[in-house]
Design a protein around this motif. Structure first.
Motif, mmCIF file in Angstrom:
data_model
loop_
_atom_site.group_PDB
_atom_site.id
_atom_site.type_symbol
_atom_site.label_atom_id
_atom_site.label_comp_id
_atom_site.label_asym_id
_atom_site.label_seq_id
_atom_site.Cartn_x
_atom_site.Cartn_y
_atom_site.Cartn_z
ATOM 1 N N LEU A 1 47.971 36.596 -0.373
ATOM 2 C CA LEU A 1 48.212 35.764 0.864
ATOM 3 C C LEU A 1 47.193 34.835 1.614
ATOM 4 N N GLU B 1 47.224 30.869 1.354
ATOM 5 C CA GLU B 1 47.116 30.073 2.802
ATOM 6 C C GLU B 1 45.991 28.963 2.513
ATOM 7 N N SER C 1 52.874 28.383 -0.918
ATOM 8 C CA SER C 1 53.709 29.353 -0.567
ATOM 9 C C SER C 1 53.114 30.863 -1.168
ATOM 10 N N VAL D 1 56.469 39.600 3.437
ATOM 11 C CA VAL D 1 55.863 38.909 4.367
ATOM 12 C C VAL D 1 56.342 37.401 4.269
ATOM 13 N N ALA D 2 56.370 36.829 3.020
ATOM 14 C CA ALA D 2 57.010 35.643 2.973
ATOM 15 C C ALA D 2 58.197 35.256 3.623
ATOM 16 N N ARG E 1 58.265 35.461 7.394
ATOM 17 C CA ARG E 1 56.878 35.055 7.816
ATOM 18 C C ARG E 1 57.328 34.580 9.424
ATOM 19 N N GLU E 2 58.288 33.929 9.807
ATOM 20 C CA GLU E 2 58.813 33.380 10.977
ATOM 21 C C GLU E 2 58.576 34.665 12.331
ATOM 22 N N ASP F 1 55.125 35.839 12.351
ATOM 23 C CA ASP F 1 54.165 35.366 13.149
ATOM 24 C C ASP F 1 54.566 35.226 14.823
ATOM 25 N N ASN G 1 46.306 37.429 8.076
ATOM 26 C CA ASN G 1 46.967 38.017 6.969
ATOM 27 C C ASN G 1 47.097 39.512 6.826
ATOM 28 N N ARG H 1 49.851 39.983 9.321
ATOM 29 C CA ARG H 1 51.099 39.735 8.713
ATOM 30 C C ARG H 1 51.626 41.059 7.977
ATOM 31 N N TYR I 1 54.687 43.659 8.813
ATOM 32 C CA TYR I 1 55.789 43.693 7.872
ATOM 33 C C TYR I 1 56.049 45.250 7.445
#
Length: 133
Positions: free
Chosen positions: A15, A19, A24, A51-52, A55-56, A59, A80, A83, A87
């Protein structure tokens, strides 16, 4: 170190690196797998893809729970780790909440600033409180 702890660390590495590269996390994961450097633990894959995919929402929850801190202002490691922690709290039923929080705090204790464990604990605690409300 337990298998899931190692998986979390590897997920954090992916992650964080993705970033920094502006790509991605799933692309980074798929590339690592294709190059034979993929994770040896399936839980790493679960975490990165999870997490991907969320993500919205993740976050948004972090931003609303981190009073006075925007996502951009947080150290990248803390962001991260949060995140990953959020999750696990919201989407991984076989990980107790206390374990998700403790594991997140352990990661930042080893990899970030001296203030990071208390910050991460506070944000994850606020996420938990909001979830229960």
């Amino acid at each position: 170190m337990a298998a899931r702890s190692k998986a979390r660390k590897r997920a954090l590495d992916l992650l964080f690196a993705s970033e920094l590269r502006g790509e991605s996390p799933v692309v980074a994961l798929d590339r690592a797998i294709a190059e034979g450097e993929g994770p040896t633990n399936d839980y790493t894959v679960t975490l990165v893809r999870g997490v991907a995919g969320e993500r919205e929402e993740i976050d948004r929850l972090i931003a609303s729970s981190a009073q006075g801190w925007s996502l951009e202002r947080m150290p990248a490691v803390d962001r991260n780790v949060l995140r990953l922690g959020v999750y696990e709290l919201l989407h991984v039923d076989d990980v107790p909440d206390a374990v998700a929080v403790t594991e997140a705090m352990n990661l930042v204790r080893d990899l970030s600033t001296d203030d990071s464990p208390s910050f991460v604990n506070g944000v994850l605690g606020a996420v938990l409180k909001a979830r229960k409300a």
